[in-house]
Design a protein around this motif. Structure first.
Motif, PDB file in Angstrom:
ATOM      1  N   CYS A  16       0.827  -1.210   0.000  1.00  0.00           N
ATOM      2  CA  CYS A  16       0.000   0.000   0.000  1.00  0.00           C
ATOM      3  C   CYS A  16       0.860   1.259   0.000  1.00  0.00           C
ATOM      4  O   CYS A  16       0.539   2.242  -0.672  1.00  0.00           O
ATOM      5  CB  CYS A  16      -0.953  -0.003   1.191  1.00  0.00           C
ATOM      6  N   ARG A  17       1.954   1.241   0.723  1.00  0.00           N
ATOM      7  CA  ARG A  17       2.850   2.412   0.720  1.00  0.00           C
ATOM      8  C   ARG A  17       3.464   2.632  -0.661  1.00  0.00           C
ATOM      9  O   ARG A  17       3.674   3.773  -1.069  1.00  0.00           O
ATOM     10  CB  ARG A  17       3.933   2.272   1.786  1.00  0.00           C
ATOM     11  N   THR A  18       3.715   1.550  -1.382  1.00  0.00           N
ATOM     12  CA  THR A  18       4.210   1.668  -2.759  1.00  0.00           C
ATOM     13  C   THR A  18       3.142   2.317  -3.635  1.00  0.00           C
ATOM     14  O   THR A  18       3.452   3.202  -4.451  1.00  0.00           O
ATOM     15  CB  THR A  18       4.600   0.281  -3.311  1.00  0.00           C
ATOM     16  N   PRO A  52     -10.116   3.536  -1.650  1.00  0.00           N
ATOM     17  CA  PRO A  52     -10.799   2.227  -1.694  1.00  0.00           C
ATOM     18  C   PRO A  52      -9.838   1.072  -1.982  1.00  0.00           C
ATOM     19  O   PRO A  52     -10.027  -0.036  -1.471  1.00  0.00           O
ATOM     20  CB  PRO A  52     -11.811   2.374  -2.833  1.00  0.00           C
ATOM     21  N   ALA A  53      -8.802   1.324  -2.784  1.00  0.00           N
ATOM     22  CA  ALA A  53      -7.829   0.267  -3.079  1.00  0.00           C
ATOM     23  C   ALA A  53      -7.084  -0.138  -1.807  1.00  0.00           C
ATOM     24  O   ALA A  53      -6.833  -1.327  -1.570  1.00  0.00           O
ATOM     25  CB  ALA A  53      -6.834   0.736  -4.153  1.00  0.00           C
ATOM     26  N   ILE A  54      -6.746   0.829  -0.972  1.00  0.00           N
ATOM     27  CA  ILE A  54      -6.080   0.536   0.309  1.00  0.00           C
ATOM     28  C   ILE A  54      -7.029  -0.244   1.215  1.00  0.00           C
ATOM     29  O   ILE A  54      -6.644  -1.251   1.813  1.00  0.00           O
ATOM     30  CB  ILE A  54      -5.598   1.839   0.986  1.00  0.00           C
ATOM     31  N   ASN A  55      -8.275   0.223   1.307  1.00  0.00           N
ATOM     32  CA  ASN A  55      -9.273  -0.512   2.107  1.00  0.00           C
ATOM     33  C   ASN A  55      -9.362  -1.966   1.663  1.00  0.00           C
ATOM     34  O   ASN A  55      -9.379  -2.882   2.487  1.00  0.00           O
ATOM     35  CB  ASN A  55     -10.660   0.138   1.975  1.00  0.00           C
ATOM     36  N   GLY A  84     -10.674   7.006  14.858  1.00  0.00           N
ATOM     37  CA  GLY A  84     -11.253   8.209  14.263  1.00  0.00           C
ATOM     38  C   GLY A  84     -11.214   8.274  12.746  1.00  0.00           C
ATOM     39  O   GLY A  84     -11.296   9.363  12.183  1.00  0.00           O
ATOM     40  N   SER A  85     -11.128   7.145  12.084  1.00  0.00           N
ATOM     41  CA  SER A  85     -11.101   7.152  10.616  1.00  0.00           C
ATOM     42  C   SER A  85     -12.509   7.352  10.057  1.00  0.00           C
ATOM     43  O   SER A  85     -13.473   6.775  10.542  1.00  0.00           O
ATOM     44  CB  SER A  85     -10.536   5.842  10.087  1.00  0.00           C
ATOM     45  N   LYS A  86     -12.604   8.185   9.028  1.00  0.00           N
ATOM     46  CA  LYS A  86     -13.876   8.406   8.360  1.00  0.00           C
ATOM     47  C   LYS A  86     -13.942   7.665   7.024  1.00  0.00           C
ATOM     48  O   LYS A  86     -14.938   7.751   6.324  1.00  0.00           O
ATOM     49  CB  LYS A  86     -14.091   9.899   8.126  1.00  0.00           C
ATOM     50  N   VAL A  87     -12.878   6.940   6.685  1.00  0.00           N
ATOM     51  CA  VAL A  87     -12.787   6.337   5.359  1.00  0.00           C
ATOM     52  C   VAL A  87     -12.864   4.810   5.391  1.00  0.00           C
ATOM     53  O   VAL A  87     -13.375   4.196   4.464  1.00  0.00           O
ATOM     54  CB  VAL A  87     -11.474   6.787   4.665  1.00  0.00           C
ATOM     55  N   ILE A  88     -12.397   4.191   6.455  1.00  0.00           N
ATOM     56  CA  ILE A  88     -12.355   2.725   6.520  1.00  0.00           C
ATOM     57  C   ILE A  88     -13.766   2.164   6.542  1.00  0.00           C
ATOM     58  O   ILE A  88     -14.600   2.578   7.340  1.00  0.00           O
ATOM     59  CB  ILE A  88     -11.580   2.245   7.761  1.00  0.00           C
ATOM     60  N   HIS A 140      -3.907   6.980   5.863  1.00  0.00           N
ATOM     61  CA  HIS A 140      -4.957   5.975   5.705  1.00  0.00           C
ATOM     62  C   HIS A 140      -4.376   4.562   5.816  1.00  0.00           C
ATOM     63  O   HIS A 140      -4.986   3.686   6.437  1.00  0.00           O
ATOM     64  CB  HIS A 140      -5.683   6.164   4.371  1.00  0.00           C
ATOM     65  N   VAL A 141      -3.203   4.341   5.250  1.00  0.00           N
ATOM     66  CA  VAL A 141      -2.532   3.043   5.373  1.00  0.00           C
ATOM     67  C   VAL A 141      -2.285   2.740   6.847  1.00  0.00           C
ATOM     68  O   VAL A 141      -2.559   1.630   7.326  1.00  0.00           O
ATOM     69  CB  VAL A 141      -1.203   3.011   4.576  1.00  0.00           C
ATOM     70  N   ASP A 142      -1.786   3.722   7.591  1.00  0.00           N
ATOM     71  CA  ASP A 142      -1.505   3.519   9.016  1.00  0.00           C
ATOM     72  C   ASP A 142      -2.786   3.233   9.809  1.00  0.00           C
ATOM     73  O   ASP A 142      -2.786   2.396  10.715  1.00  0.00           O
ATOM     74  CB  ASP A 142      -0.783   4.736   9.601  1.00  0.00           C
ATOM     75  N   ASP A 143      -3.871   3.923   9.450  1.00  0.00           N
ATOM     76  CA  ASP A 143      -5.147   3.671  10.131  1.00  0.00           C
ATOM     77  C   ASP A 143      -5.630   2.241   9.873  1.00  0.00           C
ATOM     78  O   ASP A 143      -6.043   1.542  10.799  1.00  0.00           O
ATOM     79  CB  ASP A 143      -6.213   4.671   9.672  1.00  0.00           C
ATOM     80  N   CYS A 144      -5.589   1.819   8.616  1.00  0.00           N
ATOM     81  CA  CYS A 144      -6.005   0.452   8.270  1.00  0.00           C
ATOM     82  C   CYS A 144      -5.114  -0.571   8.966  1.00  0.00           C
ATOM     83  O   CYS A 144      -5.597  -1.571   9.496  1.00  0.00           O
ATOM     84  CB  CYS A 144      -5.957   0.244   6.758  1.00  0.00           C
TER      85      CYS A 144
END
Length: 195
Positions: A16-18, A52-55, A84-88, A140-144
């Protein structure tokens, strides 16, 4: 599918970081277009694909969560709320991406203005664009990662239900019988009784 081990989780985070780094580089490239607002529109479009791809990579897309049992889904949403994520686990819309970009609003506004300063301004705008996109993506990667890590740790804390006999402390003779019963009859040690 949610990664089952911390090793799998680390691999997903690297992948995901890539992806984030590639999108951030592309975002920096869009600042070279001299039309006002095109870079921000490009960033919104990229994030609508990237988030969405990260999710999905972490097994946390809305569709994947809908397919889970209620207990697991509830646990995951609890972890999501705690960070506190609003995207996951949500449908990523233009409005949601704009909310996410507001977190880095100063950088986006500075990027748009800096773009029109000759030579150095475009370089600054590209650097700000790269940094803002990388920040949003990696956050977002860190939250997931944190949600899935907590899920894995939770699974490890809940071992299979022990047999009732395992709850009692067996005496020495029971321990010896358990050990001898698990071997082939030819391998069993001779047990002398003390009568």
């Amino acid at each position: 599918m949610i990664p089952a081990t911390l090793e799998q989780l680390e691999q997903v985070r690297k992948e995901c970081r890539t992806m984030v780094r590639k999108r951030a580089t592309a975002s920096a490239g869009t600042t070279l277009v001299p039309l006002p607002g095109t870079d921000v529109l490009a960033d919104v479009g990229m994030l609508m694909q990237l988030l969405p791809a990260i999710n999905h990579k972490f097994g946390l897309s809305q569709k994947q969560l809908d397919g889970m049992d209620p207990e697991t889904k509830s646990m995951i949403y609890g972890f999501v709320m705690s960070i506190g994520s609003k995207v996951i686990g949500r449908m990523v819309t233009k409005e949601l991406v704009v909310q996410v970009l507001k977190r880095v609003g100063i950088r986006v506004a500075t990027k748009s203005v800096a773009k029109f300063v000759p030579l150095a301004g475009q370089g600054l705008a590209a650097a700000l664009s790269f940094t803002a996109m990388r920040y949003v993506g990696n956050k977002h990667v860190d939250d997931c990662y944190e949600v899935v890590k907590r899920m894995i740790e939770q699974r490890e804390q809940i071992p299979g239900e022990p047999a009732p006999a395992a709850l009692d402390e067996p005496n020495k003779n029971e321990k010896l019988e358990e050990k001898t019963d698990t071997r082939d009859s030819a391998d069993k040690p001779v047990v002398e009784s003390k009568e």
